[in-house]
Scaffold this motif. Structure first.
Motif, PDB file in Angstrom:
ATOM      1  N   GLU A 396      12.669  -3.608  -5.354  1.00 61.78           N
ATOM      2  CA  GLU A 396      11.586  -4.498  -5.733  1.00 61.78           C
ATOM      3  C   GLU A 396      10.240  -3.900  -5.312  1.00 61.78           C
ATOM      4  O   GLU A 396      10.160  -3.199  -4.303  1.00 61.78           O
ATOM      5  CB  GLU A 396      11.766  -5.879  -5.081  1.00 61.78           C
ATOM      6  CG  GLU A 396      11.446  -5.961  -3.588  1.00 61.78           C
ATOM      7  CD  GLU A 396      12.584  -5.497  -2.682  1.00 61.78           C
ATOM      8  OE1 GLU A 396      12.517  -5.778  -1.474  1.00 61.78           O
ATOM      9  OE2 GLU A 396      13.523  -4.841  -3.192  1.00 61.78           O
ATOM     10  N   VAL A 397       9.202  -4.165  -6.112  1.00 59.41           N
ATOM     11  CA  VAL A 397       7.852  -3.740  -5.749  1.00 59.41           C
ATOM     12  C   VAL A 397       7.329  -4.697  -4.689  1.00 59.41           C
ATOM     13  O   VAL A 397       7.272  -5.908  -4.898  1.00 59.41           O
ATOM     14  CB  VAL A 397       6.916  -3.737  -6.977  1.00 59.41           C
ATOM     15  CG1 VAL A 397       5.496  -3.389  -6.561  1.00 59.41           C
ATOM     16  CG2 VAL A 397       7.415  -2.751  -8.020  1.00 59.41           C
ATOM     17  N   MET A 398       6.948  -4.131  -3.541  1.00 57.57           N
ATOM     18  CA  MET A 398       6.527  -4.946  -2.407  1.00 57.57           C
ATOM     19  C   MET A 398       5.003  -5.062  -2.367  1.00 57.57           C
ATOM     20  O   MET A 398       4.286  -4.095  -2.639  1.00 57.57           O
ATOM     21  CB  MET A 398       7.043  -4.331  -1.099  1.00 57.57           C
ATOM     22  CG  MET A 398       8.548  -4.118  -1.088  1.00 57.57           C
ATOM     23  SD  MET A 398       9.094  -3.102   0.313  1.00 57.57           S
ATOM     24  CE  MET A 398       8.736  -4.201   1.663  1.00 57.57           C
ATOM     25  N   SER A 399       4.526  -6.227  -2.010  1.00 56.90           N
ATOM     26  CA  SER A 399       3.080  -6.420  -1.812  1.00 56.90           C
ATOM     27  C   SER A 399       2.729  -6.552  -0.334  1.00 56.90           C
ATOM     28  O   SER A 399       1.565  -6.685   0.024  1.00 56.90           O
ATOM     29  CB  SER A 399       2.613  -7.669  -2.558  1.00 56.90           C
ATOM     30  OG  SER A 399       3.278  -8.827  -2.053  1.00 56.90           O
ATOM     31  N   MET A 417      -1.175  -7.717  -0.084  1.00 55.97           N
ATOM     32  CA  MET A 417      -2.154  -7.414  -1.133  1.00 55.97           C
ATOM     33  C   MET A 417      -2.049  -8.443  -2.247  1.00 55.97           C
ATOM     34  O   MET A 417      -0.957  -9.007  -2.493  1.00 55.97           O
ATOM     35  CB  MET A 417      -1.936  -5.996  -1.648  1.00 55.97           C
ATOM     36  CG  MET A 417      -0.665  -5.771  -2.424  1.00 55.97           C
ATOM     37  SD  MET A 417      -0.490  -4.075  -3.054  1.00 55.97           S
ATOM     38  CE  MET A 417       0.507  -3.341  -1.749  1.00 55.97           C
ATOM     39  N   PRO A 418      -3.145  -8.725  -2.942  1.00 53.79           N
ATOM     40  CA  PRO A 418      -3.106  -9.751  -4.001  1.00 53.79           C
ATOM     41  C   PRO A 418      -2.125  -9.418  -5.121  1.00 53.79           C
ATOM     42  O   PRO A 418      -1.443 -10.309  -5.638  1.00 53.79           O
ATOM     43  CB  PRO A 418      -4.549  -9.769  -4.519  1.00 53.79           C
ATOM     44  CG  PRO A 418      -5.367  -9.215  -3.406  1.00 53.79           C
ATOM     45  CD  PRO A 418      -4.493  -8.228  -2.703  1.00 53.79           C
ATOM     46  N   VAL A 419      -2.082  -8.144  -5.524  1.00 52.52           N
ATOM     47  CA  VAL A 419      -1.199  -7.723  -6.614  1.00 52.52           C
ATOM     48  C   VAL A 419      -0.338  -6.564  -6.128  1.00 52.52           C
ATOM     49  O   VAL A 419      -0.867  -5.528  -5.692  1.00 52.52           O
ATOM     50  CB  VAL A 419      -2.017  -7.284  -7.854  1.00 52.52           C
ATOM     51  CG1 VAL A 419      -1.070  -6.818  -8.966  1.00 52.52           C
ATOM     52  CG2 VAL A 419      -2.899  -8.422  -8.349  1.00 52.52           C
ATOM     53  N   GLY A 420       0.964  -6.723  -6.175  1.00 51.08           N
ATOM     54  CA  GLY A 420       1.848  -5.644  -5.766  1.00 51.08           C
ATOM     55  C   GLY A 420       1.797  -4.503  -6.761  1.00 51.08           C
ATOM     56  O   GLY A 420       2.036  -4.710  -7.952  1.00 51.08           O
ATOM     57  N   VAL A 421       1.452  -3.325  -6.298  1.00 49.19           N
ATOM     58  CA  VAL A 421       1.365  -2.155  -7.176  1.00 49.19           C
ATOM     59  C   VAL A 421       2.069  -0.974  -6.516  1.00 49.19           C
ATOM     60  O   VAL A 421       2.210  -0.915  -5.295  1.00 49.19           O
ATOM     61  CB  VAL A 421      -0.106  -1.775  -7.480  1.00 49.19           C
ATOM     62  CG1 VAL A 421      -0.787  -2.857  -8.273  1.00 49.19           C
ATOM     63  CG2 VAL A 421      -0.869  -1.472  -6.194  1.00 49.19           C
ATOM     64  N   LEU A 422       2.474  -0.022  -7.330  1.00 46.73           N
ATOM     65  CA  LEU A 422       3.059   1.227  -6.844  1.00 46.73           C
ATOM     66  C   LEU A 422       2.072   2.373  -7.054  1.00 46.73           C
ATOM     67  O   LEU A 422       1.339   2.394  -8.053  1.00 46.73           O
ATOM     68  CB  LEU A 422       4.345   1.544  -7.591  1.00 46.73           C
ATOM     69  CG  LEU A 422       5.612   0.785  -7.196  1.00 46.73           C
ATOM     70  CD1 LEU A 422       6.758   1.225  -8.086  1.00 46.73           C
ATOM     71  CD2 LEU A 422       5.948   1.021  -5.728  1.00 46.73           C
ATOM     72  N   HIS A 423       2.084   3.295  -6.148  1.00 47.64           N
ATOM     73  CA  HIS A 423       1.359   4.557  -6.266  1.00 47.64           C
ATOM     74  C   HIS A 423      -0.144   4.410  -6.485  1.00 47.64           C
ATOM     75  O   HIS A 423      -0.720   5.102  -7.333  1.00 47.64           O
ATOM     76  CB  HIS A 423       1.950   5.411  -7.397  1.00 47.64           C
ATOM     77  CG  HIS A 423       3.442   5.536  -7.332  1.00 47.64           C
ATOM     78  ND1 HIS A 423       4.255   5.245  -8.405  1.00 47.64           N
ATOM     79  CD2 HIS A 423       4.258   5.920  -6.326  1.00 47.64           C
ATOM     80  CE1 HIS A 423       5.527   5.433  -8.066  1.00 47.64           C
ATOM     81  NE2 HIS A 423       5.552   5.857  -6.792  1.00 47.64           N
ATOM     82  N   PRO A 424      -0.819   3.493  -5.753  1.00 52.38           N
ATOM     83  CA  PRO A 424      -2.271   3.448  -5.858  1.00 52.38           C
ATOM     84  C   PRO A 424      -2.901   4.577  -5.037  1.00 52.38           C
ATOM     85  O   PRO A 424      -2.231   5.222  -4.229  1.00 52.38           O
ATOM     86  CB  PRO A 424      -2.624   2.091  -5.253  1.00 52.38           C
ATOM     87  CG  PRO A 424      -1.560   1.895  -4.199  1.00 52.38           C
ATOM     88  CD  PRO A 424      -0.304   2.509  -4.788  1.00 52.38           C
TER      89      PRO A 424
END
Length: 581
Positions: A396-399, A417-424
């Protein structure tokens, strides 16, 4: 070599003078034609006046002027023992003398007194060859007695280069306050500030009643802002002797505010701590670790770049293979966090933290994270490590975000974080943590800047059309945050104050999964994967440098192998000689 002349041949017998001196030495040993005896309290040595007068200004003045010694057959030489006198006379007649550890001091003293400069320098060279951290301070005192500048300089260099070892010697305790201040203030002193502080306190406590009055002035020479915060908190602020001095307490309070950022930039009662640079012995090193090597399995390699030779050096390998871990520099060490641990063909999500010391070239296990994660991002601010997002054990993508307190050695949960994102792309600037772009659970680029206010533990987000990066690093360069590539050639410089972007010179290729770090005033980008014109993906071994002054890129050569998904960072420390390039 013989040379012709208008009137004939100029003949040169190069052995004649040495043969003549050898004959005179034979006469001396046989007592032939000697006309003066040089005497100590226990011995008389027959010599030739003309030979002695020719060998040294001291004897020339004695025998060629109207001194009583010029008429006497026996001359008393005070301050020289019998053995040393024999060595000096042998040197006069043969140009040879045996310099040993037992005899070098009296021989050097006699050479200085009797004005034999080459013999004096030979003794100095011998002592320089015998220099060690345990005796260099004693050698320094000797060099001052003899006014020997070459020995003094070498002994001082030794004392500065090996200060931690010198600090443990008994000679350090015998320095006067002015001498110790001179050492502690020197930019070239090689040693962590913790060792500098410990040396100061050992010196003070050796003669507490006399030396405590020098404590304030000497404490100013310790560069407290570069001391490990945990050491400062546990060993300096609690020091009973320092707390008894109001002046020392004021110095510590200023340093404490600087180290721990207790007050904001606008605090009216905060006096800025005078900026003192780290000592010259601290160096910046570019280090690569982990990642996928030559399109094969995840590597344990750790590489250090020697900017002088342009060569890469292998360091101690990672304790285990870690797929998509994150790594940050903190307090002169490297912290490698989480990742997918690969052992015997099996993969296991890891919460472990491994800590690398460049000085020792060793790894050790640190306090594990609260949550196992990989493909996450990590960054550092002051004494804290922030570990952000990533993938969990169910993919799962974690925030979520957690923070490591390096002083208390604990992890703690922080606001998500407000929006869970990958690879920022992630960077910290002015008390704020910035997440640029990344991708959502459907692998679509996210056009967001997510900003975390560190002291308030709160987030907010901003939409922007300028952001479309995935798998891109970000660095702070020249007061701006620079986002480097990310499935694009574009390089953007973001100004947090004005919330504006400026385009920099593009990368040569569309790049992702690469590393980036700042060394000096320039940006270095390593490896990654590139999109070719026909949209295929190739692994890269490129090593490029961006100069913000000229807004241009130059190649630094190639990495030892193709590499991507690796950590690329700059570590400032004093390396161990075995790891120093």
């Amino acid at each position: 070599m013989d040379q012709p002349s208008p009137d004939g041949l100029l003949f040169r017998d190069h052995d004649f003078s040495s043969d003549l001196l050898r004959q005179l030495n034979g006469f001396r040993q046989s007592g032939l034609l000697t006309d003066v005896s040089i005497c100590t309290s226990t011995q008389e040595v027959p010599c030739h006046r003309n030979v002695l007068a020719s060998s040294s200004p001291y004897f020339r003045a004695m025998f060629c002027n109207n001194f009583k010694e010029s008429r006497e057959t026996k001359v008393q030489l005070k301050g020289v023992d019998a053995t040393t006198l024999e060595q000096i006379v042998l040197y006069v007649y043969t140009g040879e003398v045996s310099i040993t550890a037992e005899r070098v001091h009296p021989l050097m003293e006699a050479a200085a007194m009797l004005q034999y400069p080459k013999l004096f320098e030979a003794c100095s060279s011998y002592l320089q060859s015998q220099l060690t951290p345990s005796n260099c301070l004693g050698m320094l005192r000797l060099s001052e007695i003899f006014s020997c500048e070459t020995l003094k300089e070498k002994a001082r260099q030794m004392a500065l280069r090996y200060f931690p070892e010198v600090a443990s010697s008994a000679d350090l305790k015998e320095l006067c306050a002015l001498e110790l201040r001179d050492y502690l203030a020197d930019d070239g002193l090689c040693g962590e500030e913790e060792k500098v502080f410990e040396a100061l306190m050992v010196w003070v406590n050796h003669d507490l009643e006399t030396r405590k009055w020098h404590l304030q002035e000497l404490l100013k020479q310790v560069r407290l802002q570069y001391i490990h915060p945990a050491f400062f908190a546990h060993f300096i602020t609690s020091n009973a002797l320092l707390q008894t001095s109001p002046a020392c307490r004021a110095i510590l309070e200023a340093a404490k505010r600087h180290i721990f950022s207790l007050y904001g930039p606008g605090a009216p009662d905060l006096k800025p701590l005078c900026h003192v640079p780290p000592r010259n012995s601290y160096q910046d090193f570019l280090i690569l670790l982990g990642g996928r090597k030559d399109s094969q399995q995840t590597t344990r390699d750790v590489l250090l770049y020697n900017s002088q030779s342009g060569q890469w050096q292998d360091l101690a390998k990672l304790p285990t293979r870690l797929y998509k871990a994150s790594a940050v520099p903190l307090h002169r060490s490297i912290y490698v966090l989480g990742g997918m641990a690969v052992r015997a063909g099996k993969s296991l999500l890891s919460p472990n933290v491994y800590i690398f010391s460049l000085k020792l070239n060793q790894w050790r296990l640190g306090e594990p994270m609260l949550v196992a994660r990989y493909s996450h991002r990590s960054t550092v601010h002051q004494n804290f490590i922030f570990s952000i997002g990533g993938l969990g054990d169910r993919q799962e993508v974690m925030s979520s975000m957690e923070r490591f307190d390096s002083i208390c050695n604990v992890w703690e949960r922080m606001a998500s974080m407000p929006v869970g994102v990958l690879h920022p792309a992630v960077a910290v600037k002015d008390q704020r943590l910035y997440l640029f772009g990344g991708e959502d659970v459907l692998q679509n680029p996210v056009r967001l800047i997510q900003v975390y206010h560190i002291s308030r533990n709160t987030w907010f987000k901003m939409e922007t059309r300028m952001i479309k990066n995935v798998c891109a690093p970000a660095v702070v360069l020249g007061g701006q945050i620079v986002i480097v590539g990310g499935y694009t050639r574009r390089v953007l410089a973001y100004d947090p104050q004005s919330n504006t972007f400026v385009k920099c010179a593009d990368l040569k290729d569309r790049r992702m999964h690469h590393g980036a770090t700042v060394l000096g005033s320039k940006l270095y980008v390593t490896g990654g994967r590139r999109l070719t014109p026909d949209c295929s993906i190739e692994d890269s071994d490129s090593f490029d440098c961006y100069d913000p002054e000229t807004d241009s890129w130059t190649s630094q050569g190639q990495l030892p192998h193709k590499l991507f998904d690796h950590a690329c960072l700059t570590l400032q420390c004093i390396p161990h000689p075995s790891t120093c390039p």
